[in-house]
Design an enzyme around this catalytic site. Sequence first.
Site, PDB file in Angstrom:
ATOM      1  N   ASP A  28      40.527  43.354  30.687  1.00 15.33           N
ATOM      2  CA  ASP A  28      40.863  43.041  32.084  1.00 15.33           C
ATOM      3  C   ASP A  28      40.092  43.942  33.048  1.00 15.33           C
ATOM      4  O   ASP A  28      39.767  45.083  32.719  1.00 15.33           O
ATOM      5  CB  ASP A  28      42.384  43.220  32.279  1.00 15.33           C
ATOM      6  N   ASN A  30      37.321  42.709  35.147  1.00 17.35           N
ATOM      7  CA  ASN A  30      35.950  42.289  35.486  1.00 17.35           C
ATOM      8  C   ASN A  30      35.798  42.020  36.980  1.00 17.35           C
ATOM      9  O   ASN A  30      34.790  42.408  37.592  1.00 17.35           O
ATOM     10  CB  ASN A  30      35.592  40.993  34.743  1.00 17.35           C
ATOM     11  N   HIS A  45      32.042  39.431  35.102  1.00 14.30           N
ATOM     12  CA  HIS A  45      32.207  38.755  33.803  1.00 14.30           C
ATOM     13  C   HIS A  45      30.968  38.960  32.929  1.00 14.30           C
ATOM     14  O   HIS A  45      31.074  39.120  31.718  1.00 14.30           O
ATOM     15  CB  HIS A  45      32.491  37.274  34.006  1.00 14.30           C
ATOM     16  N   SER A  73      42.899  33.018  28.757  1.00 12.72           N
ATOM     17  CA  SER A  73      44.302  32.727  28.472  1.00 12.72           C
ATOM     18  C   SER A  73      44.635  31.289  28.848  1.00 12.72           C
ATOM     19  O   SER A  73      43.913  30.635  29.619  1.00 12.72           O
ATOM     20  CB  SER A  73      45.209  33.690  29.240  1.00 12.72           C
ATOM     21  N   SER A  74      45.770  30.832  28.307  1.00 13.17           N
ATOM     22  CA  SER A  74      46.203  29.468  28.647  1.00 13.17           C
ATOM     23  C   SER A  74      46.587  29.374  30.122  1.00 13.17           C
ATOM     24  O   SER A  74      46.721  28.275  30.656  1.00 13.17           O
ATOM     25  CB  SER A  74      47.374  29.050  27.743  1.00 13.17           C
ATOM     26  N   ASN A  76      44.688  31.049  32.460  1.00  6.18           N
ATOM     27  CA  ASN A  76      43.463  31.238  33.256  1.00  6.18           C
ATOM     28  C   ASN A  76      42.926  29.919  33.822  1.00  6.18           C
ATOM     29  O   ASN A  76      42.044  29.934  34.687  1.00  6.18           O
ATOM     30  CB  ASN A  76      42.380  31.954  32.438  1.00  6.18           C
ATOM     31  N   LEU A 203      51.593  42.316  29.343  1.00  9.84           N
ATOM     32  CA  LEU A 203      50.947  41.679  28.187  1.00  9.84           C
ATOM     33  C   LEU A 203      50.325  40.334  28.530  1.00  9.84           C
ATOM     34  O   LEU A 203      49.520  39.805  27.759  1.00  9.84           O
ATOM     35  CB  LEU A 203      51.942  41.535  27.034  1.00  9.84           C
TER      36      LEU A 203
HETATM   37  C1  IPE Z   1      44.704  38.489  30.894  1.00  2.17           C
HETATM   38  O1  IPE Z   1      44.156  38.887  32.090  1.00  2.17           O
HETATM   39  C2  IPE Z   1      43.852  37.430  30.255  1.00  2.17           C
HETATM   40  C3  IPE Z   1      42.556  37.874  29.732  1.00  2.17           C
HETATM   41  C4  IPE Z   1      42.106  39.096  29.745  1.00  2.17           C
HETATM   42  C5  IPE Z   1      41.753  36.842  29.154  1.00  2.17           C
HETATM   43  P1  IPE Z   1      44.562  38.213  33.475  1.00  2.17           P
HETATM   44  O2  IPE Z   1      43.752  38.909  34.510  1.00  2.17           O
HETATM   45  O3  IPE Z   1      44.438  36.743  33.391  1.00  2.17           O
HETATM   46  O4  IPE Z   1      46.103  38.588  33.584  1.00  2.17           O
HETATM   47  P2  IPE Z   1      47.059  38.657  34.855  1.00  2.17           P
HETATM   48  O5  IPE Z   1      46.921  37.342  35.586  1.00  2.17           O
HETATM   49  O6  IPE Z   1      46.596  39.802  35.693  1.00  2.17           O
HETATM   50  O7  IPE Z   1      48.426  38.888  34.295  1.00  2.17           O
HETATM   51  C1  IPE Z   2      39.274  39.708  32.866  1.00  3.33           C
HETATM   52  O1  IPE Z   2      38.905  40.123  34.134  1.00  3.33           O
HETATM   53  C2  IPE Z   2      38.521  38.493  32.425  1.00  3.33           C
HETATM   54  C3  IPE Z   2      39.339  37.286  32.257  1.00  3.33           C
HETATM   55  C4  IPE Z   2      40.614  37.167  32.525  1.00  3.33           C
HETATM   56  C5  IPE Z   2      38.661  36.118  31.758  1.00  3.33           C
HETATM   57  P1  IPE Z   2      39.552  39.502  35.441  1.00  3.33           P
HETATM   58  O2  IPE Z   2      38.730  38.335  35.863  1.00  3.33           O
HETATM   59  O3  IPE Z   2      40.990  39.198  35.231  1.00  3.33           O
HETATM   60  O4  IPE Z   2      39.370  40.692  36.449  1.00  3.33           O
HETATM   61  P2  IPE Z   2      40.391  41.184  37.559  1.00  3.33           P
HETATM   62  O5  IPE Z   2      41.710  41.365  36.899  1.00  3.33           O
HETATM   63  O6  IPE Z   2      40.407  40.126  38.614  1.00  3.33           O
HETATM   64  O7  IPE Z   2      39.799  42.470  38.039  1.00  3.33           O
HETATM   65 MG    MG Z   3      42.692  40.235  35.493  1.00  2.60          MG
END
Ligand code: IPE
Ligand code: IPE
Ligand code: MG
Length: 248
Positions: A28, A30, A45, A73-74, A76, A203
Amino acid sequence: MNQAVAKADPASAAGKGGAPRHVAIIMDGNGRWAKKRLLPRVAGHKQGVEAARRTVRAAGDLGIEVLTLYAFSSENWRRPASEIGDLMGLLRRFIIDDIDELAEAGVRLRVIGDYRALSPDIVSLIDSAIARTAENSRTTLVIALNYGAQDELVRAIRSFAADAVAGRIDPQTINDADVEARLDTSDLPPLDLLIRTSGEKRLSNFLLWQAAYAELMFVDTLWPDFDRDALAAAIGQFGQRERRFGGL
Ligand code: IPE
Ligand code: IPE
Ligand code: MG
């Protein structure tokens, strides 16, 4: 002693953590990494893919048997279509560009999650990468794609219900080992260490069943900055944790 108790009392596994066999990472941060640099989220990313590459190599060198990475994730799918497109494009490129190196490094690729719902070309890339690396045994790289722990459990429950309705199983005999056998992770060793980067402490629907006795580690590092040293530090900390599995 019932089976659940027997499993929760792995005498050999209790005590100081030692070396984790199975490490999972919620990659998490990116977007925040990119934002800090006034760059578009996709730049974060892209660097996240680099961090994943470094981490897979380091996991092999550090003797980790299984590395599970939460890539999509499901939930996302709630992101803007353009970002989902960017993530799918990066996934496609990762498989095409890295499969040779992974295969040569002895990495076995596995996927958890409902990845068959992704676009057909990605599904076939994944299927051929899995088939090509199936005999490798140095490290198993598990990518969680369109993965949600609740979805995984719902799928397992549906399969139990179908078997019960058809008279193939007696619901009263279902035990925790039977549940595990129907999870996406059925052929993997127990989860020892679950790391989340970026400072978030949740989680997010990842490996809820499997995390029952995993050690949890939340680090502030944003995923694109994660590297071999960060992984080694986490493994070092794991070695200092006292694991009890409910016993003494
Ligand atoms: C969890 O991160 C999913 C992945 C890292 C693939 P998210 O960024 O989607 O989680 P939330 O929305 O902050 O809980
Ligand atoms: C994790 O980084 C990558 C994925 C969930 C695919 P994020 O895109 O969730 O990055 P933040 O949480 O917005 O910084
Ligand atoms: Mg995130």
